[in-house]
Design an enzyme around this catalytic site. Structure first.
Site: not given
Length: 201
Positions: A49-50, A81, A110, A139-140, A180, A182
């Site tokens: 997430g963030e 992540c 990060r 992803i990022r 990720h 998942e």
């Protein structure tokens, strides 16, 4: 006794996908938003997430001290992540007010792999997970720049400009990946974590 009860921190991020993956490996899965819900689980997943938003929400929902205590008491935790960032003792390129749980003795950068448009997929061999390379989705994503003694490196990037960067680690009952699992339909890492939770009960 039944199987392990595994919580997914459900404040922000890809909660539903982790719930589905854990259910797929036979775990009794609960979402965790309150301290009482945390008390009812044997292990916890911190989803992608963030990380800065997640850090704030952990405080708003009064979960920081309870999670810190459960980690100190040996509860297994898996972070993917943003969850990896939340488990690191040191975060580079984060916000000054960003705070995690400092469970794994590592330095994480990060968004190390770039912005959303730089997301990519690559094979990663994971120590302790049989069946060949893992199809990893970044992803990022962060990467691990340094680990202390006692942290086991489970996986590294095998090609491209980020070759040999650390993307999967374990320290005791704490597990973290930059990517990720998942999102892939490959449940091997979730099975690995569920087995870790079962062994710790």
């Amino acid at each position: 006794m039944g199987g392990p009860v595994i919580g997914v921190l459900a404040l922000q991020g890809d909660v539903r996908e982790h719930v589905a993956a854990l259910t797929g490996v036979g775990a009794d899965v609960r979402t965790v938003r309150r301290p009482a819900e945390l008390d009812a689980v044997d292990g916890l997943v911190i989803p992608g997430g963030e990380s800065t938003t997640m850090s704030k929400l952990v405080d708003i929902f009064a979960l920081r001290a309870p999670i810190d205590k459960r980690i100190a008491d040996g509860m297994p935790v898996y972070g993917s992540c943003a969850g990896m960032i939340m488990l690191a003792t040191e975060v580079l390129d984060g916000r000054p007010d960003q705070r995690g749980f400092a469970g794994i003795a590592m330095t994480v950068r990060r968004n190390a792999f770039g912005r959303q448009v730089d997301s990519f997929e690559a094979p990663v061999e994971i120590t302790g997970v049989d069946g060949g390379p893992f199809h990893a989705v970044f992803i990022r994503a962060p990467w691990v720049e340094r680990v202390d003694a006692g942290v086991e490196v489970l996986g590294r990037v095998t090609g491209g400009p980020a070759v040999d960067r650390i993307v999967a680690v374990r320290q005791g009952n704490l597990l973290a990946t930059s990517f990720h699992p998942e999102l892939t339909g490959d449940l091997r890492l979730h099975r690995y974590f569920a087995d870790l939770v079962e062994a710790a009960r």
